[in-house]
Every structure is written in C-alpha cells, then in structure tokens.
Write an enzyme that holds these catalytic residues in place. Sequence first.
Site, PDB file in Angstrom:
ATOM      1  N   GLY A  76       9.906  22.499   0.416  1.00  0.00           N
ATOM      2  CA  GLY A  76      10.937  22.171   1.388  1.00  0.00           C
ATOM      3  C   GLY A  76      11.498  20.777   1.326  1.00  0.00           C
ATOM      4  O   GLY A  76      12.247  20.389   2.227  1.00  0.00           O
ATOM      5  N   GLU A 102       4.654  24.215  -2.915  1.00  0.00           N
ATOM      6  CA  GLU A 102       5.572  25.266  -3.355  1.00  0.00           C
ATOM      7  C   GLU A 102       7.001  24.722  -3.415  1.00  0.00           C
ATOM      8  O   GLU A 102       7.928  25.293  -2.840  1.00  0.00           O
ATOM      9  CB  GLU A 102       5.519  26.464  -2.400  1.00  0.00           C
ATOM     10  N   GLY A 144      10.691  23.923  -4.884  1.00  0.00           N
ATOM     11  CA  GLY A 144      11.621  24.653  -5.735  1.00  0.00           C
ATOM     12  C   GLY A 144      12.899  23.880  -5.961  1.00  0.00           C
ATOM     13  O   GLY A 144      13.114  23.281  -7.012  1.00  0.00           O
ATOM     14  N   ARG A 145      13.748  23.862  -4.949  1.00  0.00           N
ATOM     15  CA  ARG A 145      15.061  23.224  -5.083  1.00  0.00           C
ATOM     16  C   ARG A 145      14.943  21.780  -5.556  1.00  0.00           C
ATOM     17  O   ARG A 145      15.697  21.330  -6.421  1.00  0.00           O
ATOM     18  CB  ARG A 145      15.787  23.278  -3.734  1.00  0.00           C
ATOM     19  N   CYS A 186      38.091  37.573  -4.760  1.00  0.00           N
ATOM     20  CA  CYS A 186      39.291  38.031  -4.064  1.00  0.00           C
ATOM     21  C   CYS A 186      39.106  37.983  -2.549  1.00  0.00           C
ATOM     22  O   CYS A 186      39.129  39.001  -1.867  1.00  0.00           O
ATOM     23  CB  CYS A 186      39.641  39.445  -4.526  1.00  0.00           C
ATOM     24  N   TYR A 222      19.046  27.796  -7.522  1.00  0.00           N
ATOM     25  CA  TYR A 222      19.705  28.889  -6.798  1.00  0.00           C
ATOM     26  C   TYR A 222      21.091  29.238  -7.325  1.00  0.00           C
ATOM     27  O   TYR A 222      21.467  30.414  -7.334  1.00  0.00           O
ATOM     28  CB  TYR A 222      19.798  28.595  -5.290  1.00  0.00           C
TER      29      TYR A 222
END
Length: 448
Positions: free
Chosen positions: A247, A285, A287-288, A360, A389
């Site tokens: 996080g 944990e 990630g980003r 569109c 992501y």
Amino acid sequence: MTSGSASRQRGERRTAALARAVEDGLLGPHSPVVGLLDVDGVLAAVGALNEAFAGPAPVQHTFAAKACGLVPVLRLLADAGMGCEVASPGELEQALAAGFPYDRLVFDSPAKTVGELEFALAHGIAINLDNFQELARVDRLLAGREAAGPIGLRVNPQVGAGAIGAMSTATATSKFGVALRDPGAVDAVTEAFERRPWLNRLHAHVGSQGCPLPLIAEGIRAAYELAERINDRLGHARITGIDIGGGLPVNFTDEDDRPTYADHVAGLRAAVPGLFDGRYTLVTEFGRSLLAKSGTIGTVVEYTKSAGGRRIAVTHAGAQVATRTVFMPGSWPLRVEVFDAAGRPKQGPPQVVDIAGPCCFAGDLTATGVELPAIEPGDVVALHDTGAYYFSSHFSYNSLPRPAVYGYRTDAGGRVRFAPVREAQSVREVVEESGLAQAEALVELRRT
C-alpha cells in the site's frame, strides 16, 4: 546515489528508450501503442525495499501479482529474491510459471474455493484466511493434520479510509477480513487461535493509493497489539508472523519517489517499535510502488483537432490501458510528455490540450487541460508512471487489442536494449477470443 539523481537517471533512460522504440519500429504507425518497463528501475525499487526493512526481524517481501501479472516481470522479481502475493487462481498459476517456489507464495483471495485451499494446503503455500467460515472450511480440510505452510487470519482494523474509497480496505464496512471493532470480534479471533494450533499469522492491509502512512501504521499497530494480546493469553508465541500488506502510495505528480520505503519504515518504527524486534516474521505485499515509476505507455497521435476552443490530440491509448485514469481522473492523474515523430522531446510554447484515447465514449481522456508543446499528427505521447496496473490490466472495451510490452536496459553509453515481455495481440486473436469457434452456436440453438 541520491534519490534526486536516481530519479533524473530514470527519466534519462526513459527518454532514450522512447527514442529507440520509435527508431526500431516498436512504436509507430504499425504499432501505435506500446508499454515500456525500465528493468534497472524495478531492481532499484527492490533494493530500496530490502534496505529499508533491514534489521533483526526476518522479512519476506512479496510482490502483489495484481499490479503486473506478466510472467517475465514476475520472473524478474523472483530472480531478485522476491516472493509473490496472489489473489486468484490465475495469479497463482502465473506466479508458478514465473518460477516462484511454493514457500515464497502468499495466497490472499477473499473467495478461495475448496479446491484452491486444498492445493495451497498440500503444497505449503502461505494462506491468509478471510473469515470464520473459511476457518471452519480449513478445519474440515485439515481434519487434524498439521498444515504444511503458514496460515494466517486477515483482520480489518477499521481505522478508516484514505483519499480513494475504493482503494481503502480498513473501513467500517470493508469486505475484507474480520472487522476488529465489531462487538465480540476480538474475543472471537482470540478463541479461533486458541482452538487451532495451525493458525499462526495475522494479516492486516489498510489500503493502497490515497492512504497516508500514519493511517497505514495505525492499522498495522492494531494487528500487532492483537498478536501480543493473543500470545499473552495463550502463554506462548502462537502467532509467529504478521503480514503487514503493502500500500505504499505512489507520487504521480513528478519524477521523485515520494514517500519512500524508508519513510514508511520510519513511521512504522515510531508507531509500532516492537514489530521490528525479531519476534515476528514480517511479510509485505507491495505492488504499485515497486513498478509504477519504471513504466511508460507510448502512443502515436493519429489526429489533432479543436472543439469549443480546446485543442484535442487523439491517440491510441485510452481506457483500454489507463482505465482508472479515464474513469477517475481526479484520483489517478498521469504525467504526460510529448515527443516528435522521431522520438525526440518536443520544445516550444505550451498550449492547453486534452489527450484523448481511441475508445468510443466522450470521457476517454488520459489528460485534460494539460500544457504541452504544440502536438501534430505522428507525434508520440508518453504516459508516465504506468508500470503497475496500466499495460498489464487491459480493459477490452471496443475490442481493442492488448499492446506489446517490452523491458529495457540502458548502458553507460546510452545504448538501449529491449526484451519482449508480451507480444501485441492481433485483431484475429481478439476475434477468436470473442467466441469465433462457436459462431453458429446460437443460430443452431434457435433452429432446434
């Protein structure tokens, strides 16, 4: 190397990689959108994570596979010593294909099936259980046997939301974990550990983007204090590990890494000093924060126009690769840069422009009202900080194909080398994926 110089070098590597991608034809009229990942930037982030957590407490750092479930990227992280946190059977298989051993996996899905639990239990994969019903399910599956790997219980410390509600997992009504502030919850969790010798970890994750570090620390402190209470109650160290989730927010406003892993650990040490004394194995944990700033989406400008006095550049990168930015631009803004058709940074007086994608619907904009040098058809727009992501979590709106992704390294002389991570999806593959083999099925059903 200071963080400022590291950020500057990362920007220089990115600029060189974009120019080389154009020169090599990886990005151009026939490949109008591409994802690029800076391998050295990723490895530097892993190094910073390890350095920040160095100390007496044993730590297993795992990468949150949801942030980039591309096997070559996962393989790079496995080779760098990371573990992998998975939250679905697909992510589990990707992690195994990437070479992560069972004992470096953490399985966190809130909806694990019996079959998935059986597989994890049989192979010693660490599991974080989400609720009391799942605890009872594991009781039945183990049937008195010892577990082959660590098993934890996820708790929700209910410390509140950050700036992005959808990214906040420790709210009063979050779908994740056992809500600790609900009446009777702490006693019920304590009893669960009393009854189950195989239960030996606690897991708490407050949220990700938009969650300030003090809020994250508050949630982890609640899990630590609960672990202390349970161990005191049982008279021995039943809980031997605490999974503190990930996080760390990412700075999307400029090139700098802010906050850093060192900032995060400093906050944790101040709020929960006992967490680092070596009595608990820590699991992370992230990630980003490990990948975001090492990734770039490059896309060709197909047309330019104006509407109501606003300039618009129409590109090939929109909601299909920048889904969160398009639908929640206030929460997920991206830095944008423009290059000429040869891949060189454009200069000149700034003009206000919207950067539009190919989807569109009117809201398919990756940037609104940004100031950039004049953009022309054939130019290249770069969407920065998109390593996590974005190009790995494709949104199939309008049946747009998934773009190719390449990793790159740049040597001291500025020479760029690319390695393919994922081939571009062909239009034919899009059609096949949409049920081509069953094209006559519904017509035949109608006729019978």
